[in-house]
Write an enzyme that holds these catalytic residues in place. Structure first.
Site, PDB file in Angstrom:
ATOM      1  N   VAL A 130       0.671  -1.067  -0.175  1.00 29.85           N
ATOM      2  CA  VAL A 130      -0.059   0.021  -0.119  1.00 29.85           C
ATOM      3  C   VAL A 130       0.871   1.296   0.071  1.00 29.85           C
ATOM      4  O   VAL A 130       0.282   2.346  -0.349  1.00 29.85           O
ATOM      5  CB  VAL A 130      -1.107   0.241   1.163  1.00 29.85           C
ATOM      6  CG1 VAL A 130      -2.088  -0.855   1.016  1.00 29.85           C
ATOM      7  CG2 VAL A 130      -0.317   0.079   2.465  1.00 29.85           C
ATOM      8  N   TYR A 166       1.009   4.220  16.097  1.00 24.18           N
ATOM      9  CA  TYR A 166      -0.269   3.680  15.749  1.00 24.18           C
ATOM     10  C   TYR A 166      -1.439   4.631  15.945  1.00 24.18           C
ATOM     11  O   TYR A 166      -2.465   4.579  15.205  1.00 24.18           O
ATOM     12  CB  TYR A 166      -0.615   2.401  16.377  1.00 24.18           C
ATOM     13  CG  TYR A 166      -1.491   1.342  16.228  1.00 24.18           C
ATOM     14  CD1 TYR A 166      -1.597   0.498  14.935  1.00 24.18           C
ATOM     15  CD2 TYR A 166      -2.849   1.191  16.739  1.00 24.18           C
ATOM     16  CE1 TYR A 166      -2.582  -0.141  14.604  1.00 24.18           C
ATOM     17  CE2 TYR A 166      -3.882   0.338  16.386  1.00 24.18           C
ATOM     18  CZ  TYR A 166      -3.705  -0.223  15.274  1.00 24.18           C
ATOM     19  OH  TYR A 166      -4.871  -1.005  15.008  1.00 24.18           O
TER      20      TYR A 166
HETATM   21  N1  LIG Z   1      -6.986  -7.077  15.360  1.00 24.04           N
HETATM   22  C1  LIG Z   1      -7.534  -6.065  16.039  1.00 24.04           C
HETATM   23  O1  LIG Z   1      -7.517  -6.051  17.349  1.00 24.04           O
HETATM   24  C2  LIG Z   1      -7.392  -4.399  15.607  1.00 24.04           C
HETATM   25  C3  LIG Z   1      -8.189  -3.716  16.279  1.00 24.04           C
HETATM   26  C4  LIG Z   1      -8.394  -2.592  15.497  1.00 24.04           C
HETATM   27  C5  LIG Z   1      -7.833  -2.228  14.378  1.00 24.04           C
HETATM   28  N2  LIG Z   1      -7.076  -3.042  13.655  1.00 24.04           N
HETATM   29  C6  LIG Z   1      -7.020  -2.748  12.357  1.00 24.04           C
HETATM   30  O2  LIG Z   1      -7.609  -3.594  11.502  1.00 24.04           O
HETATM   31  C7  LIG Z   1      -6.722  -3.800   9.941  1.00 24.04           C
HETATM   32  C8  LIG Z   1      -6.499  -5.281   9.961  1.00 24.04           C
HETATM   33  O3  LIG Z   1      -5.764  -5.840  11.195  1.00 24.04           O
HETATM   34  P1  LIG Z   1      -5.778  -7.262  11.558  1.00 24.04           P
HETATM   35  O4  LIG Z   1      -5.869  -7.602  12.873  1.00 24.04           O
HETATM   36  O5  LIG Z   1      -6.485  -8.426  10.437  1.00 24.04           O
HETATM   37  O6  LIG Z   1      -4.193  -7.552  11.250  1.00 24.04           O
HETATM   38  P2  LIG Z   1      -3.127  -8.488  10.525  1.00 24.04           P
HETATM   39  O7  LIG Z   1      -1.856  -8.477  10.924  1.00 24.04           O
HETATM   40  O8  LIG Z   1      -3.707 -10.078  10.807  1.00 24.04           O
HETATM   41  O9  LIG Z   1      -3.636  -8.531   8.819  1.00 24.04           O
HETATM   42  C9  LIG Z   1      -2.958  -7.320   8.238  1.00 24.04           C
HETATM   43  C10 LIG Z   1      -2.593  -7.554   6.798  1.00 24.04           C
HETATM   44  O10 LIG Z   1      -2.086  -6.217   6.258  1.00 24.04           O
HETATM   45  C11 LIG Z   1      -0.928  -6.660   5.357  1.00 24.04           C
HETATM   46  N3  LIG Z   1      -0.108  -5.679   5.211  1.00 24.04           N
HETATM   47  C12 LIG Z   1       0.794  -5.176   6.074  1.00 24.04           C
HETATM   48  N4  LIG Z   1       1.486  -4.171   5.471  1.00 24.04           N
HETATM   49  C13 LIG Z   1       1.134  -4.026   4.234  1.00 24.04           C
HETATM   50  C14 LIG Z   1       1.456  -3.030   3.123  1.00 24.04           C
HETATM   51  N5  LIG Z   1       2.507  -2.304   3.222  1.00 24.04           N
HETATM   52  N6  LIG Z   1       0.683  -3.432   2.151  1.00 24.04           N
HETATM   53  C15 LIG Z   1      -0.176  -4.290   1.989  1.00 24.04           C
HETATM   54  N7  LIG Z   1      -0.635  -5.072   2.989  1.00 24.04           N
HETATM   55  C16 LIG Z   1      -0.051  -4.811   3.901  1.00 24.04           C
HETATM   56  C17 LIG Z   1      -0.376  -8.035   6.027  1.00 24.04           C
HETATM   57  O11 LIG Z   1       0.285  -8.545   5.178  1.00 24.04           O
HETATM   58  C18 LIG Z   1      -1.760  -8.440   6.644  1.00 24.04           C
HETATM   59  O12 LIG Z   1      -2.254  -9.495   5.558  1.00 24.04           O
HETATM   60  C19 LIG Z   1      -5.312  -3.017  10.603  1.00 24.04           C
HETATM   61  O13 LIG Z   1      -5.548  -1.786   9.916  1.00 24.04           O
HETATM   62  C20 LIG Z   1      -5.453  -2.796  12.147  1.00 24.04           C
HETATM   63  O14 LIG Z   1      -4.757  -1.716  12.310  1.00 24.04           O
HETATM   64  C21 LIG Z   1      -7.044  -4.237  14.082  1.00 24.04           C
END
Ligand SMILES: NC(=O)c1ccc[n+]([C@@H]2O[C@H](COP(=O)([O-])OP(=O)(O)OC[C@H]3O[C@@H](n4cnc5c(N)ncnc54)[C@H](O)[C@@H]3O)[C@@H](O)[C@H]2O)c1
Length: 248
Positions: A62, A153
């Site tokens: 991204v 973050y």
């Molecule tokens: N899990 C939680 O508790 C939580 C809570 C609030 C927000 N979020 C947000 O939700 C979203 C998804 O989180 P998740 O928990 O599924 O995380 P995850 O780590 O399981 O998945 C994140 C995905 O993003 C991809 N990614 C990372 N860097 C990238 C890049 N430069 N280009 C393209 N893809 C990239 C990773 O390869 C992975 O597949 C994120 O934005 C995270 O900040 C997560």
């Protein structure tokens, strides 16, 4: 094809695993078509295979404008249009001020904030052309309240709210909406191994990815056509009710 997203073509970034994979599955389950973008090529391709004709995988970092152009052109060449963008890719890092480095700060802003900005820029014309369209930017409860040890973050996730509102203000007259989604703690690879014992949400469990996907489907679909520029919590009551939890 019937379903709540019939006629919708989506790009979901960071969709090879975790919540992004759940959102991609939900798009297809609801009759839409999806371009899965991620840096995890193997996992992303496997998911596209699992989802069949309604899904394609593209390598998408991204932070790369070229990769975003490829993702948008893939949506158009394979499925004819683009009318949903789910900016989901994200990373997390931690550190108290005395040891949180500039490199950590720059790295997280590049993915979590600039990555969403580049996606919106690349998709803008296609979304306008195929409106009604919807942009769903994934933020966090860390985009609503401060959180010690999560400087980059939280700053990135607060900034996603601001970006969302400026895009909503600019594109509303073109029938393109933009909203932010703020999950609490959700069970994904990102939270694996984290100590979640002090979770203070009234709903006393961590969330499931599908509980976030259900909200993403609503915001992506034409069920939410009067909603734009807003933030949507899906956090078990953490932000608004944590101070009022009483265990009977
Ligand atoms: N899990 C939680 O508790 C939580 C809570 C609030 C927000 N979020 C947000 O939700 C979203 C998804 O989180 P998740 O928990 O599924 O995380 P995850 O780590 O399981 O998945 C994140 C995905 O993003 C991809 N990614 C990372 N860097 C990238 C890049 N430069 N280009 C393209 N893809 C990239 C990773 O390869 C992975 O597949 C994120 O934005 C995270 O900040 C997560």
């Amino acid at each position: 094809m019937t379903g709540r997203l019939a006629g919708k073509v989506a790009i979901v970034s960071g969709a090879a695993q975790g919540m992004g994979a759940s959102h991609a599955r939900a798009v297809v389950r609801e009759g839409g078509q999806v371009v899965i973008g991620d840096i995890l090529d193997n996992q992303g391709s496997l998911l596209a295979d699992e989802l069949g004709d309604s899904a394609r995988f593209v390598h998408l970092d991204v932070t790369s404008e070229d990769d975003w152009d490829t993702a948008v052109s893939t949506a158009i060449s394979e499925f004819g249009k683009l009318n949903v963008l789910v900016n989901n890719a994200g990373i997390v890092n931690f550190g108290f001020l005395d040891n949180y480095s500039l490199d950590q700060w720059n790295a997280i802003l590049a993915v979590n904030l600039t990555g969403q900005f580049l996606g919106i820029k690349a998709a803008r014309n296609a979304l306008v052309d195929s409106a009604p369209s919807s942009i769903v930017n994934i933020s966090s409860t860390a985009g609503i309240t401060g959180s010690a040890g999560q400087h980059g973050y939280a700053a990135s996730k607060f900034a996603v709210r601001g970006l969302t509102k400026t895009v909503a203000a600019e594109l509303g007259s073109k029938n393109v909406r933009a909203n932010s989604v703020h999950p609490g703690t959700i069970k994904t690879p990102m939270t694996e191994g984290m100590d979640l014992s002090s979770l203070a949400a009234p709903i006393r469990r961590i969330g499931e990815d599908i509980e976030v996907s259900n909200l993403v489907v609503y915001l992506a679909s034409d069920e939410s056509t009067y909603s734009t520029g807003s933030e949507y919590l899906v956090d078990g009551g953490l932000v608004n009710c944590a101070g009022a939890v009483v265990d009977e």
